[in-house]
Design an enzyme around this catalytic site. Structure first.
Site, PDB file in Angstrom:
ATOM      1  CD  GLU B 111       2.011  12.528  -6.620  1.00  0.00           C
ATOM      2  OE1 GLU B 111       1.820  12.344  -5.399  1.00  0.00           O
ATOM      3  OE2 GLU B 111       2.247  11.609  -7.429  1.00  0.00           O
ATOM      4  CG  ASP B 131       2.867  12.401  -2.281  1.00  0.00           C
ATOM      5  OD1 ASP B 131       1.669  12.413  -2.670  1.00  0.00           O
ATOM      6  OD2 ASP B 131       3.654  11.512  -2.603  1.00  0.00           O
ATOM      7  CB  ILE B 133      -2.590  10.133  -1.211  1.00  0.00           C
ATOM      8  CG1 ILE B 133      -3.844  10.802  -0.672  1.00  0.00           C
ATOM      9  CG2 ILE B 133      -2.617   8.633  -0.864  1.00  0.00           C
ATOM     10  CD1 ILE B 133      -5.144  10.148  -1.129  1.00  0.00           C
ATOM     11  CG  ASP B 134       4.449   8.636  -0.671  1.00  0.00           C
ATOM     12  OD1 ASP B 134       5.301   8.119   0.058  1.00  0.00           O
ATOM     13  OD2 ASP B 134       4.511   8.599  -1.918  1.00  0.00           O
ATOM     14  CB  THR B 136      -1.973   6.933  -5.070  1.00  0.00           C
ATOM     15  OG1 THR B 136      -1.720   8.270  -4.652  1.00  0.00           O
ATOM     16  CG2 THR B 136      -3.336   6.881  -5.732  1.00  0.00           C
ATOM     17  CG  ASP B 261       7.082  10.437  -3.685  1.00  0.00           C
ATOM     18  OD1 ASP B 261       7.456  10.147  -4.842  1.00  0.00           O
ATOM     19  OD2 ASP B 261       5.885  10.568  -3.375  1.00  0.00           O
TER      20      ASP B 261
END
Lengths: 301, 322
Positions: B111, B131, B133-134, B136, B261
């Site tokens: 990402e 990802d 940090i999915d 955020t 994601d």
């Protein structure tokens, strides 16, 4: 012999006087400790039920669910309290559904939601709680919310702070709504105008803009999420006093605000509320909302 | 280690077929199992990838947890509500560097790399879709759903999926044809076939364009009016997909999320017995930024009818915009 008897009696009197003093300084502390143990037991009952099949019944509509566990947990809580405090009053979700009155009096009153987030419970979605608020002279003295799937026990005694599993919690203190995370719930409403108003409200808040809107599914847990600083506001029209009574003390003792949807003073029987990390955010949310009638818990619809 | 990627013949035949297989708990499930004519060291290689992905995801989760204890400086990307933090960037670098060390020829779609201008193109090459940090926005607020999502594809098919929900300490994993698991326990989608008894997960998203918001709200109203038991928004696509795989919700749909994601989550759902489709009911296209994950076709078809369709700019478009 006579001398020893006299000494024993004096010791016993002193002991009683000491207990009397402790209770006089906080007469409801004992109730709160008792309540904590009870909600833990209730939470255990719920977690055990989660291991089995859950038969679902409907109350006022296809989306207003109840299970045997709701009823069993409420019975456990009320019968245990009645044994220890036989003069106290109760407002419990399932008792009211069965016809009991839900009018708040000055009498010490336990306001109980045995399973807040019944829909979540049925689906094993992670936010399910037992919620108990205790009022005297219509004022909330303490609140306990046990989010059992997360094993988080939220407690607050008026004037003594708010805690999660014994660790103090505080609201985020955020004042700028454009940086906020807001909680609410979406649900089908029979009345088309009310449904439209509910959705329009969410859209208005979303496009302020805020950072995000979340719908976790349990009013009591939502209030605790604001109290913990994890969300900055929660608003809802259409819940009940038993959904709000446990969380109300927790939010205020964590430094947050709780107000009516109109921005005025919170009314436990009004079926609506805004809780927030600050007055600024509460007022901003109040301004954004279109109200629609939801009735009152202390009046027949 | 046998079966080094550079040594394996790049072209191998894939025969997808539907088979039923037995879960460790004894129940039957069905999934499309890919029969490959490659040597068994490819299977070893995939297991190595899986084990490595889990280890890297756990390490990344520790970085996220540590960051949660401190201040999080928040920046924005395509709009005021499309957030990114230094932790997103740090975690992605950590994952990519760790993977490069072990698998120097593998490709990446991450990402934050894409946000920094890297290409977002899925080829036949072994590719890690990341990802860091999915969720955020959840991370910034410490809201309980934050995930590290790592999908691994070969020949444009996701072979390994790992989603680590770090605040819950739940490690969701799946390998194609081998089932889906959470902390080692097998996952199974819900058996519910009646949409009126379902919970549907979806999100409001980070697009505030009024036309897009209109469509998102219209879809949600339609779903609510069915009626359903409830609609839930947890704030992360990867975790929403794991909630479908766990049976906690019957379906998740969204238009506007990204390939990173859903890559891992899509395999986890299908290996738990569910379906992953486009929101129009057709075949899913991971780059299309549209997804419907459901426990079964009966629920999926009912939900498809309620979704107002639109097409965001694709992830593999040359000009990456929101």
């Amino acid at each position: 012999m006579r001398g020893r008897f006299t000494v024993n009696l004096q010791v016993r009197r002193a002991h009683h006087q000491l207990l009397f003093c402790i209770n006089m300084s906080d007469p409801w502390q004992e109730c709160m400790e008792f309540c904590k143990e009870l909600t833990k037991q209730a939470g255990k009952m719920i977690c055990e039920a989660l291991q089995k099949d859950i038969a679902v019944m409907q109350k006022s509509s296809p989306v207003d669910l109840v299970t045997e566990t709701d009823q069993k947990v409420e019975q456990l809580i009320i019968s245990s309290i009645k044994e220890k405090y036989p003069t106290h009053s109760f407002i419990g979700e399932e008792s009211v559904a069965a016809g009991a009155p839900s009018v708040l009096t000055d009498n010490p009153t336990w306001i109980i939601d045995p399973v807040d987030g019944t829909t979540n419970f049925v689906h094993r979605f992670p936010f399910v709680s037992v919620s108990v608020g205790f009022t005297v002279h219509k004022e909330i003295e303490f609140g306990i919310v046990y989010s059992c799937m997360e094993d988080k026990m939220y407690t607050a005694r008026r004037g003594k702070g708010a805690f999660c599993n014994g660790v103090p919690i505080k609201v985020s203190g955020l004042e700028d709504i454009s940086q906020s995370l807001v909680l609410t719930e979406v649900g089908f409403k029979q009345d088309a105008e009310h449904f439209t108003a509910m959705m329009d409200n969410i859209r208005t808040i979303l496009t302020i803009p805020v950072h995000g809107i979340r719908c976790p599914g349990s009013a009591a847990v939502n209030m605790c999420l604001v109290a913990s600083g994890v969300a900055d506001a929660y608003y809802h029209m259409g819940i009940h006093c038993w959904d709000m009574a446990g969380g109300a003390a927790i939010v205020t003792e964590a430094g947050g605000v709780i107000v009516d949807i109109s921005g005025g003073p919170f009314d436990l029987m009004s079926r609506r509320l805004i809780v927030a990390s600050s007055r600024t955010i509460a007022e901003r949310i109040s301004k954004a909302l279109t109200q629609f009638p939801v009735g009152r818990d202390d009046k027949d619809d | 280690m046998t079966g080094k990627w550079e040594e394996t013949a790049p072209a191998f035949t894939v025969f997808p077929e539907r088979k039923s297989w037995t879960l460790p708990n004894g129940s039957q499930s069905s999934s499309t199992i890919t029969q490959q004519s490659h040597p068994s060291n490819m299977a070893d290689s995939l297991q190595t990838v899986m084990d490595y992905a889990v280890a890297v995801a756990r390490k990344a989760g520790e970085v996220v947890q540590t960051a949660l204890a401190g201040d999080r400086k928040v920046m924005t990307k395509s709009s005021a509500v499309d957030l990114v933090t230094q932790t997103d960037q740090k975690v992605e670098k950590l994952i990519i560097q760790s993977v490069k060390e072990k698998f120097p020829t593998h490709r990446f779609i991450g990402e934050e790399s894409v946000a920094a201008g890297e290409a977002c193109e899925l080829t036949n090459e072994p590719t890690w879709i990341i990802d860091p940090i999915d969720g955020t926005t959840n991370f910034v607020h410490s809201f309980p759903f934050v995930a590290v999502s790592i999908g691994f594809s070969v020949n444009k098919q996701v072979e390994v999926g790992v989603v680590y929900s770090c605040l819950e300490d739940k490690m969701f994993t799946a390998r194609r044809g081998r089932g889906a698991f959470c902390n080692g326990e097998p996952l199974q989608v819900s058996e519910q076939t009646d949409v009126h008894q379902s919970i549907i997960a979806t999100e409001f998203g980070s697009n505030r364009d009024p036309e897009v918001v209109d469509k998102i709200f219209c879809s949600m109203k339609n779903v609510l009016k069915l009626p359903v038991h409830g609609v839930r928004s947890a704030g992360t696509a990867a975790i929403n997909m794991c909630l479908v795989a766990s049976g906690c919700v019957e379906a998740y749909y969204e238009i506007g999320m990204h390939v990173w994601d859903i890559a891992a989550g899509s395999l986890i759902v299908s290996e738990a017995g569910g379906l992953v489709l486009d929101v129009d009911g057709g075949q899913v296209d991971l780059m299309s930024r549209r997804v419907l994950a459901a426990n079964n076709r009966s629920i999926a078809e009912k939900i498809v009818k309620e979704i107002v369709l639109f097409r965001p700019p694709r992830d593999d478009a040359l000009d990456h915009k929101q």
